[in-house]
Design a protein around this motif. Sequence first.
Motif, PDB file in Angstrom:
ATOM      1  N   GLN A  46       0.828  -1.196   0.000  1.00  0.00           N
ATOM      2  CA  GLN A  46       0.000   0.000   0.000  1.00  0.00           C
ATOM      3  C   GLN A  46       0.863   1.247   0.000  1.00  0.00           C
ATOM      4  N   THR A  47       0.409   2.257  -0.697  1.00  0.00           N
ATOM      5  CA  THR A  47       1.143   3.514  -0.726  1.00  0.00           C
ATOM      6  C   THR A  47       0.733   4.370   0.453  1.00  0.00           C
ATOM      7  N   ALA A  48       1.473   5.460   0.659  1.00  0.00           N
ATOM      8  CA  ALA A  48       1.177   6.360   1.775  1.00  0.00           C
ATOM      9  C   ALA A  48      -0.221   6.956   1.654  1.00  0.00           C
ATOM     10  N   GLU A  49      -0.748   7.046   0.443  1.00  0.00           N
ATOM     11  CA  GLU A  49      -2.064   7.636   0.239  1.00  0.00           C
ATOM     12  C   GLU A  49      -3.203   6.621   0.366  1.00  0.00           C
ATOM     13  N   SER A  50      -2.922   5.353   0.443  1.00  0.00           N
ATOM     14  CA  SER A  50      -3.991   4.354   0.337  1.00  0.00           C
ATOM     15  C   SER A  50      -4.876   4.308   1.576  1.00  0.00           C
ATOM     16  N   GLY A  51      -6.152   4.394   1.309  1.00  0.00           N
ATOM     17  CA  GLY A  51      -7.129   4.197   2.356  1.00  0.00           C
ATOM     18  C   GLY A  51      -7.329   5.346   3.325  1.00  0.00           C
ATOM     19  N   TRP A  52      -6.763   6.478   3.058  1.00  0.00           N
ATOM     20  CA  TRP A  52      -6.922   7.604   3.975  1.00  0.00           C
ATOM     21  C   TRP A  52      -8.245   8.312   3.710  1.00  0.00           C
ATOM     22  N   LYS A  53      -8.916   8.701   4.749  1.00  0.00           N
ATOM     23  CA  LYS A  53     -10.169   9.453   4.630  1.00  0.00           C
ATOM     24  C   LYS A  53      -9.917  10.957   4.591  1.00  0.00           C
TER      25      LYS A  53
END
Length: 171
Positions: A19-26
């Motif tokens: 997963q990248t640092a941006e994945s799944g962030w709200k």
Amino acid sequence: MKYILGIVCSFLFFASQAQTAESGWKIALHEPTPEFVVPKKNGEQVSSTDLKGKIVLLNFFATWCPPCREELPRLQKEIWEKYKDHPKFELLVLAREQNWDKIDPFVSEHQFTLPIYPDLKRNVFGLFAEQGIPRNVILDTQGHIIYQSIGYEEKEFNELIALLDRLLLKD
């Protein structure tokens, strides 16, 4: 059993690394943090509004999570022990879906002194993400998100430390 445990650990490791640092962030970088409250053991609470004016590191983990277990000793040694007395630093380590009955023995076993709190119903975690731990979030003194990471990688954790050093050692 060791074979199955090895497969599970490998899967968790590679899933967190994929997963990248941006994945799944709200919430996106530079956005204000949502308001939250964290229960202390003594019945008091830590509120996000109480943290304004400080650099805040939120760490989301679980006691059963292999990458979390790898990251937490570094968090203790390289961040908490270095900055625990810094007047502009606050660390909140949140045990996702775990209460004191899991936290206390874990802390005792590993001799952690860093501040760990329960997030039993994902009340705080759920504001930031749906899935995936460990996660780290740094808030600036205005309460804006300036850093987010998911999973544990040595290189990424070194970047987290470098950012905290830049923010906290400039005084």
